[in-house]
Design a protein around this motif. Structure first.
Motif, short mmCIF file in Angstrom:
data_model
loop_
_atom_site.label_atom_id
_atom_site.label_comp_id
_atom_site.label_asym_id
_atom_site.label_seq_id
_atom_site.Cartn_x
_atom_site.Cartn_y
_atom_site.Cartn_z
N VAL A 8 65.16 78.55 10.12
CA VAL A 8 65.40 80.05 10.40
C VAL A 8 66.91 80.39 11.02
O VAL A 8 67.13 79.64 12.02
CB VAL A 8 64.35 80.46 11.38
CG1 VAL A 8 64.38 81.98 11.69
CG2 VAL A 8 62.90 80.16 10.38
N ASN A 9 67.35 81.32 10.72
CA ASN A 9 68.60 81.84 11.40
C ASN A 9 69.78 81.02 11.26
O ASN A 9 70.54 80.65 12.50
CB ASN A 9 68.52 82.44 12.74
CG ASN A 9 67.47 83.51 12.89
OD1 ASN A 9 67.51 84.35 12.08
ND2 ASN A 9 66.38 83.64 13.91
N SER A 10 70.02 80.19 10.17
CA SER A 10 70.90 79.19 10.02
C SER A 10 71.53 79.71 8.44
O SER A 10 70.83 80.27 7.66
CB SER A 10 70.56 78.06 9.98
OG SER A 10 69.55 77.75 8.78
N VAL A 11 72.90 79.28 8.34
CA VAL A 11 73.74 79.49 7.35
C VAL A 11 73.25 78.46 6.20
O VAL A 11 73.43 77.34 6.63
CB VAL A 11 75.20 79.40 7.63
CG1 VAL A 11 76.11 79.62 6.13
CG2 VAL A 11 75.69 80.38 8.44
#
Length: 195
Positions: A2-5
């Motif tokens: 989650v919330n990562s490139v």
């Protein structure tokens, strides 16, 4: 995670809008300075760039995921593309470049007027005076506005009629009353709980 490139995909110059198809397998990016739309296959991040009108600023996808509609601010056109191949289906000259609103068989775009275009051919079905902003379609009514909210309803065989026109403050008043009532109930419950 989650919330990562998860990937970095190069697109055209000055990307201004993006929309994904329903299953997330393709992304469509309006590249304002390149006058293109990038179609990205998300499984392997391959990309094709499709020429459209001058300064594309908004993209929208129909509900079946088969057609991408592009609003071009520079030449005030709307371009329809095959969502898989990028083939241009049609281009319509109108005096507007708002983000398109899609309804079954119709594409709505605003500018100097509210325009209804045939989704399959791009031909103008009708136009009506409007103010500004991007149209939104809900329950057969086209809503548009900034300081004043307008609702348009089209009945076949009759002219377009303004179904409603209210100020922003008047439209928000019932919501504000409901929020104040909810806040009062919450406060009373909290006081009762902690007393």
């Amino acid at each position: 995670p989650v919330n990562s490139v998860i990937a970095d995909v190069a697109v055209g110059s000055n990307p201004s809008a993006v929309v994904y198809n329903q299953d997330g397998s393709r992304a469509y990016v309006a590249n304002t300075d390149d006058d293109t739309v990038s179609i990205i296959k998300t499984s392997d991040n391959t990309r094709i760039d499709i020429p459209v009108g001058d300064q594309p600023v908004a993209v929208a996808l129909n509900s079946t995921g088969t057609t991408v509609y592009v609003a071009n601010a520079g030449d005030k056109t709307v371009t329809a593309l095959n969502a898989t191949t990028g083939e241009q289906l049609w281009s319509a000259n109108i005096a507007g470049s708002s983000p398109p609103a899609i309804a079954p068989g119709v594409v709505y775009v605003s500018g100097d007027k509210l325009y209804a275009l045939n989704a399959a051919t791009g031909s103008q079905r009708w136009s009506a005076p409007s103010c500004c902003g991007a149209p939104v379609v809900a329950n057969g009514v086209i809503y548009i506005g900034a300081e004043r909210l307008y609702g348009y309803r089209r009945v076949e065989g009759y002219p377009v009629v303004v179904a409603m026109a209210v100020t922003k403050a008047a439209a928000l008043r019932p919501w504000l009353r409901a929020m104040l009532a909810y806040a009062a109930m919450t406060m009373a419950a909290a006081l009762a709980l902690f007393s």
